[in-house]
Design a protein around this motif. Structure first.
Motif, PDB file in Angstrom:
ATOM      1  N   UNK A  93       7.774  11.289  -5.814  1.00  0.00           N
ATOM      2  CA  UNK A  93       6.747  11.533  -4.820  1.00  0.00           C
ATOM      3  C   UNK A  93       5.277  11.015  -5.198  1.00  0.00           C
ATOM      4  N   UNK A  94       5.141  11.148  -6.436  1.00  0.00           N
ATOM      5  CA  UNK A  94       3.537  10.777  -6.829  1.00  0.00           C
ATOM      6  C   UNK A  94       3.782   9.011  -7.015  1.00  0.00           C
ATOM      7  N   UNK A  95       4.783   8.623  -7.296  1.00  0.00           N
ATOM      8  CA  UNK A  95       4.802   6.880  -7.092  1.00  0.00           C
ATOM      9  C   UNK A  95       4.622   6.521  -5.676  1.00  0.00           C
ATOM     10  N   UNK A  96       5.484   7.153  -4.872  1.00  0.00           N
ATOM     11  CA  UNK A  96       5.357   6.991  -3.164  1.00  0.00           C
ATOM     12  C   UNK A  96       3.735   7.006  -3.036  1.00  0.00           C
ATOM     13  N   UNK A  97       3.388   8.238  -3.240  1.00  0.00           N
ATOM     14  CA  UNK A  97       1.909   8.321  -2.549  1.00  0.00           C
ATOM     15  C   UNK A  97       1.033   7.387  -3.417  1.00  0.00           C
ATOM     16  N   UNK A  98       1.312   6.877  -4.467  1.00  0.00           N
ATOM     17  CA  UNK A  98       0.425   5.982  -5.075  1.00  0.00           C
ATOM     18  C   UNK A  98       0.518   4.770  -4.334  1.00  0.00           C
ATOM     19  N   UNK A  99       1.843   4.360  -4.188  1.00  0.00           N
ATOM     20  CA  UNK A  99       2.022   3.234  -3.379  1.00  0.00           C
ATOM     21  C   UNK A  99       1.354   3.429  -1.824  1.00  0.00           C
ATOM     22  N   UNK A 100       1.168   4.129  -1.339  1.00  0.00           N
ATOM     23  CA  UNK A 100       0.659   4.584   0.038  1.00  0.00           C
ATOM     24  C   UNK A 100      -0.928   4.317  -0.183  1.00  0.00           C
ATOM     25  N   UNK A 101      -1.375   5.190  -0.983  1.00  0.00           N
ATOM     26  CA  UNK A 101      -2.855   4.948  -1.214  1.00  0.00           C
ATOM     27  C   UNK A 101      -3.346   3.598  -1.769  1.00  0.00           C
ATOM     28  N   UNK A 102      -2.851   2.997  -2.771  1.00  0.00           N
ATOM     29  CA  UNK A 102      -3.482   2.058  -3.201  1.00  0.00           C
ATOM     30  C   UNK A 102      -2.908   0.655  -2.480  1.00  0.00           C
ATOM     31  N   UNK A 103      -1.551   0.799  -2.297  1.00  0.00           N
ATOM     32  CA  UNK A 103      -1.210  -0.673  -1.353  1.00  0.00           C
ATOM     33  C   UNK A 103      -1.051  -0.793  -0.101  1.00  0.00           C
ATOM     34  N   UNK A 104      -0.819   0.441   0.579  1.00  0.00           N
ATOM     35  CA  UNK A 104      -0.677   0.344   2.014  1.00  0.00           C
ATOM     36  C   UNK A 104      -1.488   0.865   3.040  1.00  0.00           C
ATOM     37  N   UNK A 105      -2.534   1.727   2.388  1.00  0.00           N
ATOM     38  CA  UNK A 105      -3.600   2.035   3.323  1.00  0.00           C
ATOM     39  C   UNK A 105      -4.299   0.708   3.949  1.00  0.00           C
ATOM     40  N   UNK A 106      -4.649  -0.064   3.236  1.00  0.00           N
ATOM     41  CA  UNK A 106      -5.357  -1.398   3.875  1.00  0.00           C
ATOM     42  C   UNK A 106      -4.616  -1.882   4.951  1.00  0.00           C
ATOM     43  N   UNK A 107      -3.163  -2.316   4.457  1.00  0.00           N
ATOM     44  CA  UNK A 107      -2.120  -3.112   5.333  1.00  0.00           C
ATOM     45  C   UNK A 107      -2.078  -2.368   6.634  1.00  0.00           C
ATOM     46  N   UNK A 108      -1.837  -0.992   6.475  1.00  0.00           N
ATOM     47  CA  UNK A 108      -1.538   0.115   7.648  1.00  0.00           C
ATOM     48  C   UNK A 108      -2.947  -0.052   8.686  1.00  0.00           C
ATOM     49  N   UNK A 109      -3.935  -0.407   8.046  1.00  0.00           N
ATOM     50  CA  UNK A 109      -5.242  -0.485   8.857  1.00  0.00           C
ATOM     51  C   UNK A 109      -5.300  -1.698   9.713  1.00  0.00           C
TER      52      UNK A 109
END
Ligand code: BG6
Length: 459
Positions: free
Chosen positions: A235-251
């Motif tokens: 879960x921690x690795x998945x959340x890290x991926x979301x916050x660091x890598x995916x947040x900006x691409x999602x926007x």
């Protein structure tokens, strides 16, 4: 039937202005943040870099020889508008016009990055960089000038290099002064929001001024492996991926903050202030997602507390992966992770992806025959290109091109010339500029063969 890459696939190289141009006080250029920010005393300074400002004819000829059909460079803001808020410097405009014309004449399509970590020093001193909405507006003006002057020939545009770094480091936004009474995290995410707005204002401008051009959103991406197979580590690795890598691409793709990020920021009291019109501006989405990939990361088990920003917490959990070799700088080489990342990005966003930086740093010196036998670099690129092809031809990822970082040696982002990425050696050391001669390495011939065979010949 054997599948191959499309004939319009892009191959080439990527650089920034401060790591290549030099000529720090020539051509009417104003002071940039890089001219005043101290570097590690053991490394170089940015004054000369590889002197591309004076040698770009030779460099373009080398790129053409290597079979490039694409080149991404950044514009130095303080060459175009010396102090960020003053008149246009026509000499700077001419420099980039000549560069663009010569690239096109060589059959190389240019791509512009508007901000690759740099900005006029005055905007930092007077306004604290992107902490200020005034700087957002001055950036929009700069973007419009570039689009008006270069948009007739340049059809690929990027606002900010590796935009997700703005949510982990105030330094890249040049907004290091934290206002009194405001927590560092709150300031960080407000600055990051301002950068989103700057990006969107430029995207809106591009739609108006150069409707046939494409705007990308760029992030630096690496996958995160959990060290252990515990549910919490996953879960921690998945959340890290979301916050660091995916947040900006999602926007970039969806035109709004993703729900996981709204919750994250609200729960901690760090949601940035939206000015009137911001939500509408975020709707200016991109045409494709660009990213840099160098390595993967492995994380120990952790969790995100409410006190510190996610970037800081993730950094504390990075460990060495015992199954991967690393460069001398500890960057773990992971070509399969590249395939994983290409898949994750494409399957999540359903938008074309474009690899705009890839490569490995190595310490190199000319041998007694004046050669560099960089077999390790050939192996690195071979493995990554093979896995990119697997992602495309086996997994169906829509990838527009493979663009290498620093194809002619340049100083690293910390100004360390010893960390070389190129297929061409540049004869200088940290302190001795020597003759700055360009000497093709062994990998030069290999990459030429790869590019000219459209990725077919990887032997
Ligand atoms: C990217 C940057 O983060 O990585 C470049 O866009 C940088 O500016 C490149 O040079 C490689 O990193 P480094 O620190 O090895 O130069």
């Amino acid at each position: 039937m054997k599948k191959t890459l499309d004939s319009n696939f892009y191959w080439g190289g990527s650089v920034s202005s401060f790591q290549t141009e030099g000529a720090w006080d020539e051509g009417g250029k104003g002071l940039s943040i890089y001219d005043v920010r101290p570097t590690n005393p053991k490394f170089s300074d940015w004054k000369v870099a590889i002197d591309a400002y004076h040698r770009y004819d030779e460099d373009i000829a080398l790129m053409k020889k290597m079979g490039f059909n694409f080149y991404r460079f950044s514009i130095c803001w303080s060459r175009i508008i010396p102090n960020g808020d003053d008149e246009i410097n026509e000499e700077g405009v001419k420099f980039y016009n000549d560069l663009i014309d010569k690239l096109i004449a060589a059959g190389i399509e240019p791509m512009i990055t508007l901000v690759h970590f740099d900005m006029p020093y005055k905007l930092v001193k007077e306004y604290n960089g992107f902490a200020s909405r005034k700087v957002v507006d001055l950036f929009e003006r700069y973007a419009r000038v570039c689009m008006e002057r270069f948009g007739d020939r340049v059809k690929h545009w990027m606002t900010f290099n590796e935009q997700n770094l703005h949510a982990t480091m105030l330094r890249v936004s040049n907004a290091e002064e934290i206002p009194e009474g405001v927590s560092e995290a709150k300031h960080l995410y407000q600055v990051n929001h301002n950068v989103f707005i700057a990006h969107c204002k430029a995207t809106k401008a591009l739609r108006e001024l150069v409707p046939d051009a494409k705007m990308c959103g760029m992030t630096t991406v690496s996958n995160f492996y959990p060290e252990k197979c515990t549910p919490q580590n996953n879960l921690f690795a998945k959340q890290a991926y979301n916050y660091i890598n995916a947040f900006h691409s999602d926007v970039f793709v969806n035109g709004e903050y993703p729900s996981y990020m709204v919750s994250y920021l609200e729960n901690r009291g760090w949601m940035p202030r939206f000015e009137e019109g911001d939500a509408e501006l975020l709707k200016y989405t991109v045409d494709y997602l660009a990213f840099s990939y160098y390595r993967s990361n492995t994380l120990t088990e952790g969790f995100f507390d409410n006190e510190r920003p996610y970037g800081e917490i993730v950094n504390e959990h990075v460990i060495k992966n015992p199954y991967l070799d690393a460069t001398e700088w500890g960057w773990e080489k992971d070509a399969l992770g590249f395939r994983w990342t290409l898949n994750e990005m494409y399957q999540r966003h359903h938008m074309p992806v474009f690899v705009l930086e890839n490569g490995m740093g190595a310490r190199e010196e000319l041998d007694e025959n004046n050669e560099i036998n960089d077999d390790y670099r050939i192996e690195y690129h071979r493995n990554h290109i093979q896995e990119m092809k697997n992602a495309m031809l086996e997994d169906g990822v829509d990838c527009m091109g493979y663009i290498t970082w620093g194809p002619i040696d340049i100083p690293s982002s910390s100004c360390e010339i010893a960390k070389r990425y190129g297929f061409v050696y540049v004869n200088r050391t940290e302190k001795d500029l020597k003759d700055l001669k360009r000497v093709p390495k062994k990998s030069f011939k290999w990459i030429k063969k790869v590019f000219e065979s459209n990725g077919e010949d990887l032997v």
